[in-house]
Design a protein around this motif. Structure first.
Motif, PDB file in Angstrom:
ATOM      1  N   TRP A 186       0.730  -1.084  -0.045  1.00 53.48           N
ATOM      2  CA  TRP A 186       0.102   0.086  -0.076  1.00 53.48           C
ATOM      3  C   TRP A 186       1.039   1.284  -0.130  1.00 53.48           C
ATOM      4  CZ3 TRP A 186      -1.868   3.430   4.483  1.00 53.48           C
ATOM      5  CH2 TRP A 186      -3.064   3.979   3.975  1.00 53.48           C
ATOM      6  N   THR A 187       0.374   2.348  -0.631  1.00 54.31           N
ATOM      7  CA  THR A 187       1.233   3.495  -0.468  1.00 54.31           C
ATOM      8  C   THR A 187       0.418   4.491   0.123  1.00 54.31           C
ATOM      9  OG1 THR A 187       0.733   4.257  -2.718  1.00 54.31           O
ATOM     10  CG2 THR A 187       2.752   3.183  -2.398  1.00 54.31           C
ATOM     11  N   PHE A 188       1.317   5.502   0.923  1.00 49.23           N
ATOM     12  CA  PHE A 188       0.384   6.764   1.539  1.00 49.23           C
ATOM     13  C   PHE A 188       1.164   7.832   1.664  1.00 49.23           C
ATOM     14  CE2 PHE A 188       2.198   6.561   5.700  1.00 49.23           C
ATOM     15  CZ  PHE A 188       2.909   5.384   5.687  1.00 49.23           C
ATOM     16  N   GLU A 189       0.793   9.127   2.002  1.00 52.38           N
ATOM     17  CA  GLU A 189       1.666  10.105   2.381  1.00 52.38           C
ATOM     18  C   GLU A 189       1.946  10.521   3.562  1.00 52.38           C
ATOM     19  OE1 GLU A 189      -0.669  13.064   0.035  1.00 52.38           O
ATOM     20  OE2 GLU A 189       0.470  12.790  -1.454  1.00 52.38           O
ATOM     21  N   ARG A 190       3.193  10.711   3.878  1.00 56.24           N
ATOM     22  CA  ARG A 190       3.713  11.330   5.371  1.00 56.24           C
ATOM     23  C   ARG A 190       3.723  12.717   5.214  1.00 56.24           C
ATOM     24  NH1 ARG A 190       4.298   7.462   8.844  1.00 56.24           N
ATOM     25  NH2 ARG A 190       5.303   5.420   8.323  1.00 56.24           N
ATOM     26  N   ARG A 191       3.626  13.470   6.379  1.00 54.41           N
ATOM     27  CA  ARG A 191       3.718  14.942   6.210  1.00 54.41           C
ATOM     28  C   ARG A 191       5.073  15.358   5.895  1.00 54.41           C
ATOM     29  NH1 ARG A 191       3.715  14.310  12.027  1.00 54.41           N
ATOM     30  NH2 ARG A 191       5.875  14.863  13.193  1.00 54.41           N
ATOM     31  N   GLU A 192       5.481  16.521   5.359  1.00 54.01           N
ATOM     32  CA  GLU A 192       6.775  17.204   5.035  1.00 54.01           C
ATOM     33  C   GLU A 192       7.285  17.304   6.348  1.00 54.01           C
ATOM     34  OE1 GLU A 192       8.155  17.245   2.497  1.00 54.01           O
ATOM     35  OE2 GLU A 192       6.933  17.233   0.846  1.00 54.01           O
ATOM     36  N   VAL A 193       8.666  17.485   6.503  1.00 56.07           N
ATOM     37  CA  VAL A 193       9.326  17.399   7.397  1.00 56.07           C
ATOM     38  C   VAL A 193       9.389  18.949   8.049  1.00 56.07           C
ATOM     39  CG1 VAL A 193      11.725  17.352   8.585  1.00 56.07           C
ATOM     40  CG2 VAL A 193      11.059  15.771   6.903  1.00 56.07           C
ATOM     41  N   GLY A 194       8.654  18.949   9.331  1.00 54.01           N
ATOM     42  CA  GLY A 194       8.411  20.311   9.838  1.00 54.01           C
ATOM     43  C   GLY A 194       9.586  20.742  10.628  1.00 54.01           C
ATOM     44  N   PRO A 195       9.856  22.072  11.074  1.00 56.54           N
ATOM     45  CA  PRO A 195      10.829  22.566  12.040  1.00 56.54           C
ATOM     46  C   PRO A 195      11.611  21.841  12.801  1.00 56.54           C
ATOM     47  CG  PRO A 195       9.311  24.151  11.810  1.00 56.54           C
ATOM     48  CD  PRO A 195       8.712  22.933  11.330  1.00 56.54           C
ATOM     49  N   HIS A 196      10.748  21.068  13.505  1.00 59.83           N
ATOM     50  CA  HIS A 196      11.198  20.092  14.699  1.00 59.83           C
ATOM     51  C   HIS A 196      11.147  18.428  14.452  1.00 59.83           C
ATOM     52  CE1 HIS A 196      11.375  23.528  17.630  1.00 59.83           C
ATOM     53  NE2 HIS A 196      10.590  23.876  17.072  1.00 59.83           N
ATOM     54  N   ASP A 197      10.815  18.361  13.017  1.00 56.93           N
ATOM     55  CA  ASP A 197      10.930  16.871  12.627  1.00 56.93           C
ATOM     56  C   ASP A 197      12.122  16.504  12.247  1.00 56.93           C
ATOM     57  OD1 ASP A 197       7.967  16.918  13.186  1.00 56.93           O
ATOM     58  OD2 ASP A 197       7.394  17.257  11.080  1.00 56.93           O
ATOM     59  N   VAL A 198      12.018  14.989  12.534  1.00 58.62           N
ATOM     60  CA  VAL A 198      13.092  14.205  12.022  1.00 58.62           C
ATOM     61  C   VAL A 198      12.660  13.148  10.963  1.00 58.62           C
ATOM     62  CG1 VAL A 198      14.958  12.452  12.670  1.00 58.62           C
ATOM     63  CG2 VAL A 198      14.719  14.358  14.141  1.00 58.62           C
ATOM     64  N   GLN A 199      13.106  13.020   9.805  1.00 60.80           N
ATOM     65  CA  GLN A 199      12.722  12.106   9.017  1.00 60.80           C
ATOM     66  C   GLN A 199      14.013  10.777   8.741  1.00 60.80           C
ATOM     67  OE1 GLN A 199      12.282  12.899   4.805  1.00 60.80           O
ATOM     68  NE2 GLN A 199      11.425  10.650   4.368  1.00 60.80           N
ATOM     69  N   PHE A 200      13.566   9.597   9.097  1.00 55.40           N
ATOM     70  CA  PHE A 200      14.557   8.710   9.019  1.00 55.40           C
ATOM     71  C   PHE A 200      13.908   7.279   8.106  1.00 55.40           C
ATOM     72  CE2 PHE A 200      13.399   5.585  12.378  1.00 55.40           C
ATOM     73  CZ  PHE A 200      12.620   6.228  13.348  1.00 55.40           C
ATOM     74  N   ASP A 201      15.050   6.854   7.400  1.00 54.15           N
ATOM     75  CA  ASP A 201      14.394   5.665   6.428  1.00 54.15           C
ATOM     76  C   ASP A 201      14.605   4.556   7.293  1.00 54.15           C
ATOM     77  OD1 ASP A 201      13.926   7.336   4.241  1.00 54.15           O
ATOM     78  OD2 ASP A 201      15.694   6.728   3.103  1.00 54.15           O
ATOM     79  N   ILE A 202      13.495   3.536   7.349  1.00 58.77           N
ATOM     80  CA  ILE A 202      13.506   2.486   8.217  1.00 58.77           C
ATOM     81  C   ILE A 202      14.116   1.403   7.431  1.00 58.77           C
ATOM     82  CG2 ILE A 202      11.790   0.926   9.110  1.00 58.77           C
ATOM     83  CD1 ILE A 202       9.780   3.347   9.194  1.00 58.77           C
ATOM     84  N   LEU A 203      15.109   0.921   8.260  1.00 61.58           N
ATOM     85  CA  LEU A 203      16.106  -0.246   7.827  1.00 61.58           C
ATOM     86  C   LEU A 203      15.626  -1.389   8.401  1.00 61.58           C
ATOM     87  CD1 LEU A 203      19.528   1.618   8.373  1.00 61.58           C
ATOM     88  CD2 LEU A 203      18.381   1.017   6.014  1.00 61.58           C
ATOM     89  N   PHE A 204      15.044  -1.433   9.632  1.00 61.02           N
ATOM     90  CA  PHE A 204      14.533  -2.716  10.377  1.00 61.02           C
ATOM     91  C   PHE A 204      13.240  -2.578  11.301  1.00 61.02           C
ATOM     92  CE2 PHE A 204      19.123  -3.374   9.947  1.00 61.02           C
ATOM     93  CZ  PHE A 204      19.059  -4.537   8.947  1.00 61.02           C
TER      94      PHE A 204
END
Ligand code: NAP
Ligand code: ZN
Ligand code: ZN
Length: 347
Positions: free
Chosen positions: A19-37
């Motif tokens: 399935w695909t969906f949208e996450r929010r854009e990275v806000g000023p206090h956000d961290v985006q990380f790619d999930i490895l496990f």
């Protein structure tokens, strides 16, 4: 918005599927990380089957999430691109109630935002978990992960780890205590490791006789097969503390009989049906029956740092995303050794 790939359950009757969906854009206090496990918790199964009621679909399960930071907001101080990062069962909370101020966000009186099958603090945007390729989380709810430990084996610490660490710490378990861990699965095997690390004498109470050798390898001092009346009689009235990780219906009165005077039985497992407790099971011996839910952010970081220092990780079986249903089937049979972790490169 960030296009995100995932495995989701569309209803409680359907299997997980891409399935695909949208996450929010990275806000000023956000961290985006790619999930490895991402670890596979029995709670994932309870919730996709809607066994606790109120499940929100589509559901992307997974709350034992580790990966590498790919983007940070302008005001983020704790993380930079390339760092390891983790998120457990919580992605936000009200931050103003007494419990949040005490670092007990899991008991937020205004309702925390769980990582999936929940809503953001706006109470309307659904949250989606770690069976996905990337995640955006406020930095206060992202944990620092040591690069000293095997990353896949660290993932289960984010739920199974903290859920067993927290009650053992709260009840000050350590040297001189005789404790029992009921159920040797994902939570149970971490309970054994922490109990041993804190200096307690640890007994595993299990329905699976074939897990005895593993229990001893994990550090347990004794092993009791709960279906054997002689073995159960031999440990009656001997434990200061019982950590109950069982996911299915079981008779708590039996286990309360194994406690010493003033002993405490803590439920962390969440069977679907309510338990029946006879008052006599607790009044004789002034016993306590208690519960505990995951852990707050400060304690989760403390647990991760403790694990890095003492070289503690989960014993895992790494699986491909497509094999998730085989993993669930084995989990239901108690055949978990001792946590399935999904290699998210296979999504
Ligand atoms: P798991 O890996 O499936 O382990 C559960 C273990 O319980 C099994 O391996 C089995 O151990 C034992 N068991 C299963 N059915 C049983 C039965 N009918 N009677 C007696 N023992 C039985 O599950 P998990 O991921 O560790 O999760 C355990 C429970 O904790 C789940 O209900 C989950 O939702 C809950 N949970 C709670 C929290 C919290 O914050 N409190 C956090 C995470 C998970 P043996 O083979 O050794 O008997
Ligand atoms: Zn969990
Ligand atoms: Zn709060």
């Amino acid at each position: 918005m960030i296009q995100t790939k995932a495995y989701a359950a569309q209803t409680k009757e359907t299997d997980l599927a891409p399935w695909t969906f949208e996450r929010r854009e990275v806000g000023p206090h956000d961290v985006q990380f790619d999930i490895l496990f991402c670890g596979v918790c029995h709670s994932d199964l309870h919730q996709i089957k809607d066994e606790w009621g109120g499940s929100i679909f589509p559901m992307v399960p997974g709350h034992e999430i580790v990966g590498r930071v790919v983007k940070v907001g302008d005001h983020v101080k704790k993380f930079k691109v390339g760092d390891l990062a983790g998120t457990g069962c919580l992605v936000d909370s009200c931050r103003v109630c007494d419990n949040c101020k005490d670092g007990l966000e899991q008991y937020c009186t205004n309702g925390h935002s769980q990582t999936y099958n929940g809503y953001e603090q706006d109470h309307k945007t659904p949250t989606y978990g770690g069976y996905s390729n990337t995640i955006v989380v406020h930095e206060d709810f992202v944990l620092r992960i040591s690069d000293k430990l095997d990353l896949a084996s660290v993932a289960p610490l984010l739920c199974a780890g903290i859920t067993t660490y927290s009650p053992l710490r709260h009840w000050n378990i350590g040297k001189g205590h005789k404790i029992a861990v009921v159920g040797l699965g994902g939570l149970g095997h971490m309970g054994v490791k922490f109990g041993v690390a804190f200096g307690a004498e640890v007994t595993v109470l299990s329905t699976s006789a074939k897990k005895e050798e593993d229990a001893k390898k994990l550090g347990a001092h004794h092993f009791v097969v709960t279906s054997d009346p002689e073995q159960m009689k031999a440990v009656a009235g001997t434990f200061d503390f019982i950590l109950d990780t069982v996911s299915a219906e079981h008779d708590l009165n039996v286990y309360l009989g194994l406690l010493k005077t003033n002993g405490t039985h803590v439920c962390v497992g969440v069977p679907t049906k309510p338990a029946e407790i006879a008052a006599f099971s607790i009044i004789g011996g002034r016993k306590s029956l208690a519960g505990s839910m995951i852990g707050g952010l400060p304690e989760t970081q403390e647990m991760l740092d403790f694990c890095a220092e003492h070289n503690i990780v989960s014993d895992i079986e790494l699986i491909d995303m497509k094999d998730i249903h085989t993993a669930y089937d084995r989990m239901l049979k108690g055949d978990v050794r001792y946590r399935f972790v999904i290699d998210m490169a296979t999504l």
